[in-house]
Write an enzyme that holds these catalytic residues in place. Structure first.
Site, PDB file in Angstrom:
ATOM      1  N   ASP A  87       0.855  -1.180   0.000  1.00 39.81           N
ATOM      2  CA  ASP A  87       0.000   0.000   0.000  1.00 39.81           C
ATOM      3  C   ASP A  87       0.893   1.233   0.000  1.00 39.81           C
ATOM      4  O   ASP A  87       2.103   1.135   0.200  1.00 39.81           O
ATOM      5  CB  ASP A  87      -0.999  -0.006   1.161  1.00 39.81           C
ATOM      6  CG  ASP A  87      -0.326  -0.086   2.525  1.00 39.81           C
ATOM      7  OD1 ASP A  87       0.890  -0.328   2.584  1.00 39.81           O
ATOM      8  OD2 ASP A  87      -1.026   0.098   3.534  1.00 39.81           O
ATOM      9  N   PRO A  88       0.337   2.419  -0.239  1.00 34.82           N
ATOM     10  CA  PRO A  88       1.167   3.615  -0.388  1.00 34.82           C
ATOM     11  C   PRO A  88       1.913   3.978   0.897  1.00 34.82           C
ATOM     12  O   PRO A  88       1.533   3.572   1.996  1.00 34.82           O
ATOM     13  CB  PRO A  88       0.146   4.702  -0.752  1.00 34.82           C
ATOM     14  CG  PRO A  88      -1.051   3.973  -1.261  1.00 34.82           C
ATOM     15  CD  PRO A  88      -1.089   2.689  -0.489  1.00 34.82           C
TER      16      PRO A  88
END
Length: 252
Positions: A87-88
């Site tokens: 995920d970011p």
């Protein structure tokens, strides 16, 4: 596939709603490549709308306009290498491309290790002093997180918000429609995606995650350490063997 998803996974969505590409933030070539039917567009639109509403009460990265930035760097037919992230970044530096940060932000530790590995493969490589990987993207390196948003300082917080079906669709469609791509899977979550990739048509490279934590961990793993994996050199050899222009990993 769509009918199965309608019946078993998702509640019925209205068929008559049509969301243009700008409503779902996705570059038009990717909309066509992924065969984004009205049903799929509605599902993606619902996820984006939910996240936009959540922004009223918490900080979410990346900004709404950058969630699909990966789709604007190269056309799907031009993808040669796929690097799958999780995920970011959750500290404010996420820009919609896995492992990449905009110029002006410090280079994150995982990306520092990625640069070390590029230099191990190509001794003339010089770390650029920034973490923007757009030059790779424009050459056909897709930098794709499996989860496209995250709440500030809460890694993994959006893992159940409805991104997995969409990023799975991207990976499986690339596998089915393209030939002779290189998929770089680093860490257990990325490696799990190997089940969607046709290994007769593509090269799948696996290693532990490039984070310093994974590098220091002494747990038993069937995957090689990231540092020393040689993926960047192996990828270019494969591309050359299949008459594709290799990636210039240099960053200015």
């Amino acid at each position: 596939m769509e009918e199965w998803l309608r019946k078993h996974m998702w509640p019925a969505l209205p068929d008559h709603q049509h969301h243009p590409s700008y409503d779902i933030l996705l570059a038009e070539p990717w909309v066509q490549f992924l065969d984004m039917t009205p049903f799929f567009r509605q599902k993606l639109y619902n996820t984006l709308s939910k996240i936009n509403e959540m922004r009223k009460s918490c900080i979410i990265y990346p900004p709404q306009a950058e969630i699909m930035s990966w789709s604007y760097l190269c056309a799907p037919e031009d993808v040669k290498v796929v690097i799958i992230g999780q995920d970011p970044y959750h500290g404010g530096q996420a820009n919609g491309q896995a492992f990449s940060v905009n110029k002006g932000f410090p280079v994150p530790p995982s990306l520092q290790n990625i640069f070390k590995e590029v230099r191990s493969c190509y001794p003339d490589f010089v770390s650029p002093g920034h973490g923007c990987l757009e030059e790779w993207g424009r050459q056909g390196v897709l930098l794709l997180n499996t989860i496209l948003t995250v709440e500030a300082k809460k890694p993994g917080s959006h893992s159940d918000l409805g991104w997995t079906w969409f990023t799975n669709l991207i990976i499986s469609t690339l596998s089915n429609k393209l030939n002779n791509c290189v998929f770089m899977l680093w860490g257990s979550k990325a490696i799990a995606k190997s089940l969607m990739i046709n290994k007769q048509r593509h090269l799948v490279l696996k290693a532990q995650h490039p984070s310093p934590l994974a590098a220091k961990n002494n747990y038993s793993s069937s995957q090689c350490k990231f540092l020393g994996c040689g993926h960047f050199l192996t990828a270019n050899k494969y591309l050359t063997q299949h008459n594709k222009v290799p990636i210039d990993w240099t960053l200015e």
